[in-house]
Write a protein that holds these residues in place. Structure first.
Motif, short mmCIF file in Angstrom:
data_model
loop_
_atom_site.label_atom_id
_atom_site.label_comp_id
_atom_site.label_asym_id
_atom_site.label_seq_id
_atom_site.Cartn_x
_atom_site.Cartn_y
_atom_site.Cartn_z
N ILE A 193 70.68 110.08 2.75
CA ILE A 193 69.69 110.44 1.73
C ILE A 193 68.52 109.47 1.71
O ILE A 193 67.35 109.87 1.68
N ILE A 194 68.81 108.18 1.74
CA ILE A 194 67.75 107.17 1.64
C ILE A 194 66.80 107.24 2.83
O ILE A 194 65.61 106.89 2.71
N ASP A 195 67.28 107.71 3.97
CA ASP A 195 66.40 107.89 5.13
C ASP A 195 65.36 108.97 4.87
O ASP A 195 64.17 108.82 5.20
N PHE A 196 65.81 110.07 4.28
CA PHE A 196 64.88 111.17 3.97
C PHE A 196 63.90 110.77 2.87
O PHE A 196 62.74 111.19 2.89
N VAL A 197 64.36 109.95 1.94
CA VAL A 197 63.46 109.45 0.90
C VAL A 197 62.39 108.56 1.53
O VAL A 197 61.19 108.68 1.19
N ALA A 198 62.79 107.70 2.44
CA ALA A 198 61.81 106.83 3.12
C ALA A 198 60.79 107.66 3.89
O ALA A 198 59.58 107.39 3.82
N GLU A 199 61.25 108.68 4.60
CA GLU A 199 60.32 109.55 5.34
C GLU A 199 59.34 110.22 4.39
O GLU A 199 58.14 110.34 4.69
N HIS A 200 59.83 110.65 3.25
CA HIS A 200 58.99 111.33 2.26
C HIS A 200 57.85 110.44 1.78
O HIS A 200 56.73 110.91 1.60
N PHE A 201 58.14 109.17 1.58
CA PHE A 201 57.12 108.24 1.11
C PHE A 201 56.43 107.49 2.26
O PHE A 201 55.78 106.47 2.05
N ASN A 202 56.59 108.06 3.46
CA ASN A 202 55.90 107.53 4.65
C ASN A 202 56.23 106.07 4.89
O ASN A 202 55.38 105.26 5.25
N LEU A 203 57.52 105.73 4.70
CA LEU A 203 58.01 104.39 4.95
C LEU A 203 59.06 104.43 6.06
O LEU A 203 59.69 105.46 6.29
N PRO A 204 59.25 103.33 6.77
CA PRO A 204 60.28 103.30 7.81
C PRO A 204 61.68 103.32 7.19
O PRO A 204 61.84 103.05 6.00
N PHE A 205 62.67 103.66 8.00
CA PHE A 205 64.05 103.62 7.52
C PHE A 205 64.37 102.22 6.98
O PHE A 205 63.93 101.22 7.56
N VAL A 206 65.13 102.18 5.91
CA VAL A 206 65.38 100.92 5.22
C VAL A 206 66.38 100.08 6.01
O VAL A 206 67.48 100.51 6.32
N GLN A 207 65.98 98.87 6.33
CA GLN A 207 66.77 97.97 7.16
C GLN A 207 67.97 97.42 6.38
O GLN A 207 67.85 97.08 5.20
N PRO A 208 69.14 97.28 7.02
CA PRO A 208 70.28 96.63 6.37
C PRO A 208 69.97 95.17 6.09
O PRO A 208 69.31 94.50 6.89
N SER A 209 70.43 94.67 4.96
CA SER A 209 70.12 93.30 4.56
C SER A 209 70.77 92.28 5.49
O SER A 209 70.20 91.21 5.73
N VAL A 210 71.95 92.59 6.00
CA VAL A 210 72.65 91.67 6.88
C VAL A 210 71.87 91.49 8.18
O VAL A 210 71.50 92.46 8.84
N GLY A 211 71.59 90.28 8.53
CA GLY A 211 70.87 90.03 9.78
C GLY A 211 69.39 89.76 9.60
O GLY A 211 68.73 89.26 10.51
N GLY A 212 68.85 90.06 8.41
CA GLY A 212 67.43 89.81 8.19
C GLY A 212 67.15 88.33 7.96
O GLY A 212 67.78 87.71 7.11
N LYS A 213 66.19 87.79 8.70
CA LYS A 213 65.89 86.36 8.62
C LYS A 213 64.43 86.04 8.30
O LYS A 213 64.11 84.91 7.98
#
Length: 373
Positions: free
Chosen positions: A81-101
């Protein structure tokens, strides 16, 4: 036949559903990012990455087969669902928090959802239920703690309140696993019902904390009609016709439980709106959006809506705890786009798409998500 006459020959509820299954036009410049909290319904890789890519299910095909053509750590065959919401608002798929530096990694959003997460932390859940959760504590409280630790990277030097104001924040869906643990342990439904106020109150507390940090637009989804899930259709199967909804085949008392959770959740949302009149707190009716699909499943080409697409051939609902999706004994349905349940527990991309469009169109969101910008 004239197309306008054909349109009006379709029952209005089905006409609304058909619109919800179509792609909702994209909107841009509404939000800078999406911040998401939840469980496997919206996990985009946290559980998989945290396991060291050691998962024997979501880390292998057929998970991810439909859209990505490879496993991504999502608990389905494609997008959630959150992927389709991101597409709707012209945003990239939401990245998982784990691994972000780096701040760049979090610039357009961050996803704290983890498969298996509940609302209540493990110790609180054990005190309430007497059940000791087998998995690591990735509860909503733990996700909020992780969010606070990453705030400097997410804000990247900006004022935190200003950053939050430009963020669309999803608080869930979450809470299903608090109940799933009890249902899997065959705890009487009457006892599990007493847990609902504790779960809902904790969701409200998370909403309150996020608003105090500066959040102004939050989406709080309700629970699904769990009486339609193959895992529970198998576990709670009876020979009494009155136990089932004649229109959908779903188990009435389990769906009524979901309705109870959603009713208390909406009451909690009203309370939070009174406490924070300047914030937009949107209830996303995942239950209604999905149940509408079940009610019109045959008309929409879903021939076996109560069966899992990916699962064990030898079972009535194509589901088995012993032989889950990805197991050598499992098989995948011919066309996942015509299935509602993916693995007996999670939904297909088609189901998630229908739910996303239902809330994005405003039909299943209160106030309408479609009027945010």
């Amino acid at each position: 036949m004239d197309s306008s006459k054909l349109m009006f020959s379709i029952p209005i509820s089905l006409f609304i559903l058909v619109i919800n299954l179509c792609t909702v036009p994209m909107l841009g410049n509404c939000f800078d990012r999406i911040i998401n909290f939840g469980d496997s319904i919206s996990d985009t890789g946290n559980a998989y990455i945290s396991s060291g890519n050691a998962s024997t299910s979501i880390g292998t095909l057929p998970y991810g087969m439909t859209y990505f053509q490879k496993p991504t750590g999502r608990w389905t065959n494609g997008r959630v669902i959150i992927d389709f919401v991101a597409e709707h608002f012209n945003l990239p798929f939401v990245q998982p928090s784990v691994g972000g530096k780096t701040p760049e990694y979090f610039k357009k959003g961050v996803n704290f959802a983890v498969g298996g997460a509940g609302v209540l932390n493990n110790s609180e859940f054990t005190r309430m239920s007497g059940i000791n959760p087998a998995q690591a504590d990735n509860s909503l409280w733990v996700q909020l703690q992780s969010f606070n630790k990453l705030l400097p990277l997410i804000a990247n030097g900006s004022d935190v309140s200003a950053m939050m104001k430009k963020s669309l924040i999803f608080v869930g869906e979450i809470g299903g696993n608090d109940y799933n643990r009890g249902l899997a342990s065959l705890v009487p439904l009457e006892k599990i019902t007493t847990w609902v106020p504790h779960v809902v109150s904790a969701i409200g507390s998370a909403v309150n904390d996020l608003i105090n940090l500066g959040a102004t637009t939050l989406v709080v989804p309700g629970n699904f009609p769990i009486g339609c899930a193959p895992v529970y259709l198998m576990q709670y199967e009876t020979n009494k016709p009155e136990d089932y909804d004649p229109k959908t085949g779903c188990i009435n008392r389990l769906n009524n439980f979901s309705i109870h959770h959603n009713t208390l959740l909406q009451e909690e949302i009203k309370k939070q709106r009174q406490l924070h009149p300047k914030a937009k707190i949107i209830y996303a009716d995942y239950y209604g959006a999905l149940l509408n699909v079940y009610q019109h499943a045959k008309d929409l080409g879903f021939k076996t809506p109560l069966q899992a697409c990916c699962g064990y051939e030898g079972s009535k609902y194509h589901f088995s705890y012993a032989h889950g999706c990805g197991d050598k004994q499992s098989s995948v349905c011919v066309d996942p786009s015509k299935a509602l349940s993916w693995d007996g527990i999670h939904l297909t991309e088609a189901s998630y798409h229908a739910i996303a469009n239902g809330i994005l169109s405003g039909t299943y969101s209160d106030p309408p998500l479609s009027k945010l910008c």
